[in-house]
Design an enzyme around this catalytic site. Structure first.
Site, PDB file in Angstrom:
ATOM      1  N   LYS A  73      41.817  40.337  50.965  1.00  0.00           N
ATOM      2  CA  LYS A  73      40.680  39.950  49.921  1.00  0.00           C
ATOM      3  C   LYS A  73      39.984  41.230  49.591  1.00  0.00           C
ATOM      4  CE  LYS A  73      36.736  37.016  48.929  1.00  0.00           C
ATOM      5  NZ  LYS A  73      35.991  35.851  49.744  1.00  0.00           N
ATOM      6  N   SER A 148      35.952  31.589  47.003  1.00  0.00           N
ATOM      7  CA  SER A 148      36.144  32.902  46.428  1.00  0.00           C
ATOM      8  C   SER A 148      37.545  33.740  46.501  1.00  0.00           C
ATOM      9  CB  SER A 148      34.840  34.034  46.413  1.00  0.00           C
ATOM     10  OG  SER A 148      34.873  34.279  47.908  1.00  0.00           O
ATOM     11  N   SER A 172      34.583  29.611  51.170  1.00  0.00           N
ATOM     12  CA  SER A 172      35.797  30.504  50.120  1.00  0.00           C
ATOM     13  C   SER A 172      37.074  30.623  50.692  1.00  0.00           C
ATOM     14  CB  SER A 172      34.735  31.756  50.098  1.00  0.00           C
ATOM     15  OG  SER A 172      33.700  31.956  49.501  1.00  0.00           O
TER      16      SER A 172
END
Length: 465
Positions: A73, A148, A172
């Site tokens: 990420k 996210s 997330s």
């Protein structure tokens, strides 16, 4: 079945070289039809693959993670690579060092393939709040990927990477894992070092893996876990054992929150599918208890009160002075203002404004301190519940996966989609999303440091579906 073990055996048997494997994955990542990637780490990946091939050619043993492609990420520092947090402010920022969790994976020989698209600074529940374009769902491209860690979930679901490292603050990892039908683990707070993770809300930020099997989640967790002198919140933890996960859990009690299910906000099919899973568990001989808990609105308001306060504080350092895209104006104050105004997304600005309001003089006692008191009450309620049961089950979200564009235009609806994930974040508990049970998956939660128990029960659930 462990994909990591399968690829490991194929590399050892010389069915293909690590370089061939990495080139195949790089081609898929460059194609990037889901907007799941911000930066492809081609040179880094090929250099690491060549080292693995050299060891195999020399007849040396390789570790389980050596040669396994993984994604990161885009909120983790990896020295020499862009770490943008999917923002304009840091779009050209290069990391000066490497995050502890990522360094442990690199030391184990895993191959870093890409920095993955996400909601900017982790602010969002759909991976649409990004300057790199909305991430598309791996199952249906008309739907959002979840946020996210949307890019991380999609890359695993689409077989672009074998596993990815996401970050979970209020759901997330768990929500995008459910939206893309893979596994995603939010570990106990402190089990994995946050050093080198760009902070969103420091008291709930956690580092965790997304993968296609429970066994792979355990393999990655065992490598990343442990105390770190660079993060004083880290804790010691025991190894998650594969033989325990594979065995049937005995003598444990299951609970679920009655008010999560008997709620007007829950989709009727999500409710029916969840209750059907509960019946299967009862049929397998397990005792299931209904539990009382805080209502979802209280959990969401408490979480966002504290998370916005923390993100306003954490992001105050980003003014273009030391790093980031600086926009000059007539004086220093105006330079700060225009730099932050032009470089943060609307959702990030909304959270900074909300956080500063929470922390401002005259409001902090009534809002922020009240939020802290509620958090203590929530933690105490979890402690009481785990004196009654060993596992708590819940849907990942109250509703189905939204279409692209639906969530972005309605921030309030986006916050409410986190209703079933944020409570476990406030409790700093380990929670695993499993890709079955409801359309967006089912969460298996245990008491702190009970990762092995929740993975073991999830493995049992997988077999009875």
């Amino acid at each position: 079945m462990s994909l990591i073990k399968k690829i490991h055996n194929q590399l050892v048997a010389k069915e293909f070289t690590c370089t061939e494997l990495v080139k195949e994955k790089l081609a898929l990542l460059k194609e990037n039809k889901y907007n799941s990637v911000n930066t492809v780490l081609e040179d880094l990946a090929l250099e690491a693959a060549a080292k693995v091939d050299a060891k195999i050619a020399n007849g040396e043993e390789i570790g389980l993670l050596e040669g396994i492609p993984f994604g990161i990420k885009d909120v983790y520092m990896v020295q020499g690579t862009y770490t943008s947090a999917s923002s304009d402010l840091l779009k050209k920022y290069k990391s000066a060092y490497t995050a502890t969790a990522i360094q442990k994976l690199l030391d184990a020989g895993a191959i870093p393939m890409a920095k993955e698209n996400c909601d900017s600074f982790g602010h969002g529940s759909s991976s649409e709040n990004t300057v790199f374009g909305s991430v598309k769902n791996a199952i249906n491209q008309e739907l959002v990927a979840g946020g996210s860690s949307g890019g991380s979930a999609v890359n695993v679901a689409a077989d672009y990477t074998v596993f990815s490292i996401g970050g979970d603050t209020g759901g997330s990892i768990r929500q995008p894992a459910g939206y893309n039908k893979i596994y995603g683990l939010k570990p106990t707070y402190g089990r994995v070092s946050r050093y080198g993770l760009m902070a969103y809300a420091s008291s709930t930020d956690t580092v965790g893996p997304l993968a296609k099997s429970i066994e792979d989640v355990a393999i990655v967790m065992n490598v990343m876990s442990g105390k770190d002198a660079k993060d004083q919140t880290t804790i010691a933890s025991e190894e998650i054992k594969a033989e325990v996960i594979a065995s049937k859990p005995e003598g444990i009690k299951i609970g679920y929150f009655k008010n999560f299910i008997e709620n007007d906000a829950i989709d009727s099919k999500v409710k029916a599918d969840f209750l059907a899973t509960i019946e299967k568990i009862k049929s397998a001989g397990y005792e299931v208890q209904e539990l009382d808990f805080f209502n979802a609105d209280t959990l969401v308001s408490t979480y966002y009160t504290l998370a916005m306060a923390e993100t306003a504080s954490n992001l105050s350092r980003l003014d273009g002075t030391n790093y980031g895209n600086r926009i000059e104006d007539k004086n220093l104050k105006e330079t700060y203002m225009v730099t932050r105004s032009e470089n943060f997304t609307e959702e990030t600005k909304r959270r900074i404004v909300g956080g500063n309001q929470v922390l401002s003089q005259g409001f902090s006692d009534a809002i922020y301190l009240k939020g802290q008191e509620l958090r203590k009450e929530i933690e105490a309620a979890f402690e009481a519940d785990f004196n009654k049961v060993d596992i708590i089950l819940s849907p990942v979200t109250p509703g189905p996966v939204p279409k692209i564009g639906e969530v972005l235009s309605n921030p309030h609806a986006m916050y409410l989609s986190d209703a079933y994930t944020v409570g476990f974040s406030l409790g700093q508990l380990p929670t695993l999303t499993c890709p079955f049970g409801t359309e967006t998956g089912i969460q298996v939660t245990g008491a702190k440091n009970k990762e092995q128990t929740i993975l073991q029960f999830a493995n049992f659930l997988n077999q009875v579906q």
